[in-house]
Design an enzyme around this catalytic site. Structure first.
Site, PDB file in Angstrom:
ATOM      1  N   ALA A 110     -23.623  13.896  -3.048  1.00 18.47           N
ATOM      2  CA  ALA A 110     -24.447  13.076  -2.146  1.00 18.47           C
ATOM      3  C   ALA A 110     -23.842  12.996  -0.752  1.00 18.47           C
ATOM      4  CB  ALA A 110     -24.578  11.672  -2.719  1.00 18.47           C
ATOM      5  N   MET A 111     -24.775  12.781   0.215  1.00 17.86           N
ATOM      6  CA  MET A 111     -24.346  12.441   1.585  1.00 17.86           C
ATOM      7  C   MET A 111     -24.731  10.993   1.825  1.00 17.86           C
ATOM      8  SD  MET A 111     -25.664  13.891   5.263  1.00 17.86           S
ATOM      9  CE  MET A 111     -27.313  13.289   5.155  1.00 17.86           C
ATOM     10  N   SER A 164     -19.289  12.212  -8.491  1.00 22.31           N
ATOM     11  CA  SER A 164     -19.417  13.520  -9.181  1.00 22.31           C
ATOM     12  C   SER A 164     -18.203  13.683 -10.096  1.00 22.31           C
ATOM     13  CB  SER A 164     -19.438  14.665  -8.170  1.00 22.31           C
ATOM     14  OG  SER A 164     -20.349  14.395  -7.146  1.00 22.31           O
ATOM     15  N   ASP A 201     -12.516  10.754   0.610  1.00 22.08           N
ATOM     16  CA  ASP A 201     -13.273   9.598   0.095  1.00 22.08           C
ATOM     17  C   ASP A 201     -12.322   8.625  -0.590  1.00 22.08           C
ATOM     18  OD1 ASP A 201     -12.794  11.504  -1.884  1.00 22.08           O
ATOM     19  OD2 ASP A 201     -14.674  11.108  -2.934  1.00 22.08           O
TER      20      ASP A 201
END
Ligand code: ADP
Ligand code: PAZ
Ligand code: K
Length: 251
Positions: free
Chosen positions: A11-12, A125, A103
């Site tokens: 995802a963004m 993920s 992240d």
């Protein structure tokens, strides 16, 4: 406005900030940058991007492709931020600090800024765990497959294991293939998270805050012990924290 992007493997996530505060935010799943950035541009409503910051774990080649699309579509030069040996009072546990997922790095910076010591569990993920001390020392963490990756590997590696129906959240013994998979994945995730929390808290204070974040945090949180903090925005909050400090602005 300033635009912050958190690019994971699925995802963004994005957030735009103007002079009056946060103007917008959202997320989209996928790796095809053109449509993803096109949708982002539409959601930004044509506002001029004065600073474009990108935190990506998608890999160098993907970052180069994304940078080109961002430059073309948003008419702003993307500035990529990667993990380093130290920032915002946190010191990276890795001997090769840039290899730590940005992240994980930014989420840790955020929780350290809020509480000093804390544990972060990112159900993305991949599922990751990181612990940081009151003094800002990154103690290290874990990386395991996220629940969708686990499901996909079961389906890929077997002829007859499939989830063919909705299964309510439970860790009871399953009585169908779908229930055995879904209850099993949940039990595995809960077992791992409870083990990881115990390990981290043995090196921190027994009551230190534990955060859940990531796309699958909602899926897992009701099966975990109470008292965990759920915050989907840790990475973007940490990103704004480090960039504000870099620009000499108050967080
Ligand atoms: N709409 C969606 N599309 C794809 N995955 C989703 C979606 N909603 C939730 N997920 C779950 O979120 C996980 C991705 O976690 P997330 O934190 O959103 O992304 P990333 O890992 O890229 O940072 C996926 O593996 C999937 O299990
Ligand atoms: C572990 C991760 C894949 C998690 O990212 P995500 O699941 O959010 O896509 C990412 O933090 C990463 O690529 N890390 C690099 C390796 C490391 O952190 O050691
Ligand atoms: K992530």
């Amino acid at each position: 406005m300033k635009l912050f992007l958190d690019i994971g493997n699925t995802a963004m996530k994005w957030r735009s900030r103007g002079v009056t505060g946060v103007e917008g935010g959202g997320w989209a799943h996928g790796r095809d940058w053109q449509p993803l950035v096109q949708r982002l541009a539409e959601q930004l409503g044509g506002g001029q991007v004065s600073e474009l910051w990108v935190a990506s774990v998608a890999g160098l080649e993907a970052d180069q492709d994304l940078a080109q699309v961002l430059q073309q579509r948003l008419l702003a030069r993307p500035q990529f931020y990667y993990s380093s040996a130290a920032d915002a009072g946190v010191r990276n546990a890795y001997s090769e600090p840039e290899r730590l997922g940005v992240d994980r790095w930014l989420a840790m910076i955020e929780v350290h800024g809020r509480h000093g010591e804390a544990v972060v569990i990112d159900c993305g993920s991949a599922m990751t765990v990181d612990a940081v001390t009151r003094a800002g020392e990154h103690l290290g963490g874990y990386i395991v497959p996220g629940v969708q990756m686990l499901r996909d590997s079961l389906f890929k590696g077997t002829a007859r294991v499939r989830v063919t129906e909705n299964v309510a959240p439970s860790v009871q013994l399953g009585r169908s293939t779908s229930a055995c998979v879904e209850h099993g994945l949940r039990a595995m995730s809960v077992g791992f998270v409870e083990f990881a929390i115990g390990r981290c808290r043995a090196q921190l204070s027994a009551e230190c805050p534990v955060y859940l974040t990531g796309g699958d945090a909602e899926w897992l949180r009701d099966s975990l012990p109470g008292g965990l903090l759920h915050d989907p925005d840790l990475v973007l909050d940490g990103f704004e924290r480090v960039i504000a400090a870099r620009n000499g602005e108050a967080p």
